[in-house]
Design a protein around this motif. Structure first.
Motif, short mmCIF file in Angstrom:
data_model
loop_
_atom_site.label_atom_id
_atom_site.label_comp_id
_atom_site.label_asym_id
_atom_site.label_seq_id
_atom_site.Cartn_x
_atom_site.Cartn_y
_atom_site.Cartn_z
N UNK A 118 24.44 18.50 12.56
CA UNK A 118 24.37 17.24 13.55
C UNK A 118 24.91 15.88 13.02
N UNK A 119 24.42 15.81 12.06
CA UNK A 119 25.04 14.54 11.43
C UNK A 119 26.48 14.57 11.01
N UNK A 120 26.58 15.93 10.36
CA UNK A 120 28.22 16.05 10.09
C UNK A 120 29.15 16.11 11.38
N UNK B 133 33.08 10.15 14.66
CA UNK B 133 33.36 8.87 14.36
C UNK B 133 34.76 8.55 13.38
N UNK B 134 34.83 9.57 12.35
CA UNK B 134 36.00 9.12 11.51
C UNK B 134 37.59 9.17 12.46
N UNK B 135 37.29 10.00 13.50
CA UNK B 135 38.48 10.12 14.32
C UNK B 135 38.81 8.79 15.38
N UNK B 136 37.66 8.01 15.48
CA UNK B 136 37.75 6.85 16.32
C UNK B 136 38.94 5.64 15.58
#
Length: 259
Positions: free
Chosen positions: A5-7, A13-16
Motif C-alpha cells: 500500500x505504501x508503495x 504521489x510521484x506522478x503528481x
C-alpha cells in the motif's frame, strides 16, 4: 500488505504535478449570471468583486437570497427587514439591482420538493450562462445544505450554465481565481453596508485579507493584486462523486471540532 500500500501511494504521489495552482478566470462578457446566497452578505463576502466585474462587462446579474436572514434566534425584531435593506444597498454598490428573497428559515434550512421547484423555475426563467453557489465545504450548516440542494438542481436542469462554488467561512481547494484588484474598493464599500452583522464580526477585514491571500495565485498567471477563488463543478458522474466526498469531509471536520 502494508508495504504494498505504501508503495502504491508513493507511486501515485510521484506522478503528481509539482504544484498545480488555480488558473485566472476571465469574467464573462454580456452574459446572464445567477448567484444564490444563503444569507444577506454571503454574496459580497464570496464574490462581490467578481459580481462588480461582471456588471462592468455588461452582464445581467440576478441575486437570489435563500433565507430571510433573521438568524437562529436572539436577534431583535425587525432584523429581517434591516438585512434585506442592507442587501439592496450593498448590491447597489456592485451595480446589481435584480434581487429575489425566498425567505427560507435562517439557521434551520431544510431542502424540500417545494424549494427545488422554486430553484428550477428560476433557472428556467433566467437561463443563466454562469451560476454561483455556496461551498459545500463551508462551516455554516445552511451554506452546506443550500449548496447541495442547488448543485442537485443544476445537475437536473437542461441548461448549459457553468457552475461555480464560492467560499465564505472556509477556504476552498480552488480551481479558478478572478482578479478583483480593479474593483476591490467596490467590494469593501459593499461589505461596509452590512452594518448589522459587522457589529458582531469584522468579516470585512477577513474577507479582504482572504482576497489578498488568493491574490498570490495571480502572480503565477503573470498578474498581481487581490482575487476571489472558486471551484468549478462539472455535470458528470465523476464530479458527483467528488461532491459527495466534499460533504463527507465537511461532516468529518465537524466531528473533529466537537471533540
Amino acid at each position: 500488505m502494508k508495504r504494498f500500500i505504501n508503495k502504491w501511494w508513493r507511486g501515485r504521489i510521484a506522478k503528481l504535478d509539482l504544484c498545480p495552482l488555480p488558473k485566472a478566470l476571465a469574467p464573462l462578457e454580456n452574459g446572464r449570471v445567477l448567484i444564490f446566497a444563503p444569507h444577506q452578505d454571503d454574496e459580497t463576502i464570496g464574490c462581490g468583486g467578481t459580481l462588480a466585474l461582471l456588471r462592468k462587462n455588461g452582464c445581467e446579474v440576478k441575486a437570489v437570497f435563500v433565507t430571510d436572514g433573521g438568524g437562529a434566534g436572539g436577534l431583535p425584531e425587525g432584523t429581517v427587514a434591516i438585512r434585506k435593506k442592507e442587501a439592496a444597498a450593498a448590491l447597489a454598490v456592485l451595480g446589481v439591482d435584480d434581487l429575489v428573497f425566498l425567505d427560507e428559515p435562517d439557521g434551520s434550512f431544510r431542502n424540500t420538493l417545494g424549494f427545488e421547484q422554486k430553484i428550477m423555475a428560476i433557472l428556467d426563467q433566467f437561463q443563466p450562462d454562469w451560476l454561483f453557489m455556496p461551498s459545500v465545504l463551508d462551516y455554516h450548516r445552511d451554506h452546506v445544505a443550500i449548496g447541495q440542494a442547488l448543485y442537485a438542481c443544476w445537475r437536473r436542469w437542461q441548461g448549459t450554465a457553468r457552475a461555480f462554488f464560492y467560499e465564505i467561512w472556509s477556504p476552498l481547494p480552488a480551481t479558478w481565481v478572478v482578479d478583483i484588484s480593479s474593483v476591490a474598493e467596490l467590494k469593501r464599500s459593499a461589505l461596509s453596508r452590512y452594518e448589522l452583522p459587522l457589529a458582531h464580526c469584522d468579516y470585512l477585514s477577513a474577507s479582504m485579507g482572504l482576497a489578498a491571500y488568493r491574490g498570490l495565485y495571480l502572480s503565477c498567471n503573470g498578474q498581481s493584486g487581490l482575487a476571489e477563488a472558486f471551484v468549478e463543478a462539472e455535470n458528470n458522474g465523476i464530479w458527483s462523486g467528488i461532491s459527495e466526498r466534499m460533504l463527507a469531509l465537511r461532516i468529518y471536520f465537524e466531528k473533529l471540532l466537537k471533540r
